[in-house]
Design a protein around this motif. Structure first.
Motif, PDB file in Angstrom:
ATOM      1  N   ARG A  76      -6.073   8.419   0.036  1.00 52.50           N
ATOM      2  CA  ARG A  76      -5.698   7.806   0.421  1.00 52.50           C
ATOM      3  C   ARG A  76      -4.476   6.594   0.534  1.00 52.50           C
ATOM      4  NH1 ARG A  76     -10.199   3.190  -1.078  1.00 52.50           N
ATOM      5  NH2 ARG A  76      -9.911   1.453   1.138  1.00 52.50           N
ATOM      6  N   LYS A 101       0.919  -1.064  -0.186  1.00 47.81           N
ATOM      7  CA  LYS A 101       0.524  -0.358  -0.461  1.00 47.81           C
ATOM      8  C   LYS A 101       1.142   1.558  -0.156  1.00 47.81           C
ATOM      9  CE  LYS A 101      -4.202  -1.352   1.747  1.00 47.81           C
ATOM     10  NZ  LYS A 101      -5.513  -0.678   1.705  1.00 47.81           N
ATOM     11  N   TYR A 136      -3.231   3.233  -1.771  1.00 51.22           N
ATOM     12  CA  TYR A 136      -3.738   2.221  -2.683  1.00 51.22           C
ATOM     13  C   TYR A 136      -2.585   1.112  -2.474  1.00 51.22           C
ATOM     14  CZ  TYR A 136      -8.600   4.877  -3.523  1.00 51.22           C
ATOM     15  OH  TYR A 136      -9.011   5.586  -3.865  1.00 51.22           O
ATOM     16  N   SER A 137      -3.199  -0.429  -2.992  1.00 52.23           N
ATOM     17  CA  SER A 137      -2.309  -1.475  -3.144  1.00 52.23           C
ATOM     18  C   SER A 137      -1.352  -0.761  -5.061  1.00 52.23           C
ATOM     19  CB  SER A 137      -3.062  -2.610  -3.856  1.00 52.23           C
ATOM     20  OG  SER A 137      -3.521  -2.897  -2.269  1.00 52.23           O
ATOM     21  N   ASP A 149      -7.453  -4.265  -2.342  1.00 53.31           N
ATOM     22  CA  ASP A 149      -8.264  -3.027  -2.693  1.00 53.31           C
ATOM     23  C   ASP A 149      -9.537  -2.752  -3.485  1.00 53.31           C
ATOM     24  OD1 ASP A 149      -6.683  -1.875  -3.621  1.00 53.31           O
ATOM     25  OD2 ASP A 149      -6.072  -1.195  -2.610  1.00 53.31           O
ATOM     26  N   THR A 150     -10.129  -4.405  -4.754  1.00 51.11           N
ATOM     27  CA  THR A 150     -10.539  -4.087  -5.558  1.00 51.11           C
ATOM     28  C   THR A 150     -12.616  -3.148  -5.348  1.00 51.11           C
ATOM     29  OG1 THR A 150      -9.678  -5.182  -6.997  1.00 51.11           O
ATOM     30  CG2 THR A 150     -11.724  -4.838  -7.843  1.00 51.11           C
ATOM     31  N   LYS A 151     -12.830  -4.535  -3.999  1.00 58.21           N
ATOM     32  CA  LYS A 151     -14.194  -3.842  -3.958  1.00 58.21           C
ATOM     33  C   LYS A 151     -14.593  -2.714  -3.286  1.00 58.21           C
ATOM     34  CE  LYS A 151     -16.163  -8.354  -3.889  1.00 58.21           C
ATOM     35  NZ  LYS A 151     -15.367  -8.184  -4.492  1.00 58.21           N
ATOM     36  N   ASP A 152     -13.188  -2.024  -2.111  1.00 60.34           N
ATOM     37  CA  ASP A 152     -12.649  -0.413  -2.407  1.00 60.34           C
ATOM     38  C   ASP A 152     -13.403   0.568  -3.314  1.00 60.34           C
ATOM     39  OD1 ASP A 152     -13.415  -1.353   0.399  1.00 60.34           O
ATOM     40  OD2 ASP A 152     -11.142  -1.649   0.854  1.00 60.34           O
TER      41      ASP A 152
END
Length: 127
Positions: A91, A3, A93-94, A110-113
């Protein structure tokens, strides 16, 4: 994969614009904690900033050919030589180290986020 916060140096030197500049300004632009839609343009028809690599990459080779946008969740529209991604600038992110890492992925952790951020952005636009 790790991240990472947005690499502002790479981001700010790329070819892009806020999809809705007024809203971005209201939300704090680079300091926004809300999802912002950003329109990325491919330099020389190929190179573009990608949030998942957190730097400029060869879009056709490192993103499109790997179907990275489907795995990512941030991109929701393509128009000519540009892609529109929705993410929260502040934020973490991956982030990928290399395209080889991307090939092995079915989806980012974190695709769903990221998809929720797109949905929140789109829903807000229709309210």
């Amino acid at each position: 994969m790790k991240k990472e916060s947005l690499n502002r140096e790479w981001f700010e030197t790329g070819e892009w614009k806020w999809l809705d500049p007024d809203e971005a300004k209201t939300n704090g632009e680079m300091d926004s904690v809300k999802p912002e839609a950003i329109y990325f343009f491919s330099l020389d028809g190929n190179h573009s900033f990608c949030r998942r690599y957190n730097r400029e990459v060869d879009f056709k080779q490192d993103v499109e050919a790997l179907e990275l946008c489907r795995k990512c969740g941030m991109r929701f529209w393509t128009y000519r030589a540009a892609q529109i991604c929705v993410f929260v600038p502040t934020r973490a992110y991956s982030t990928l180290e290399s395209p080889h890492e991307a090939v092995k992925l079915d989806a980012f952790p974190d695709t769903k986020d990221a998809e929720r951020g797109v949905a929140d952005f789109e829903r807000k636009k229709w309210e």
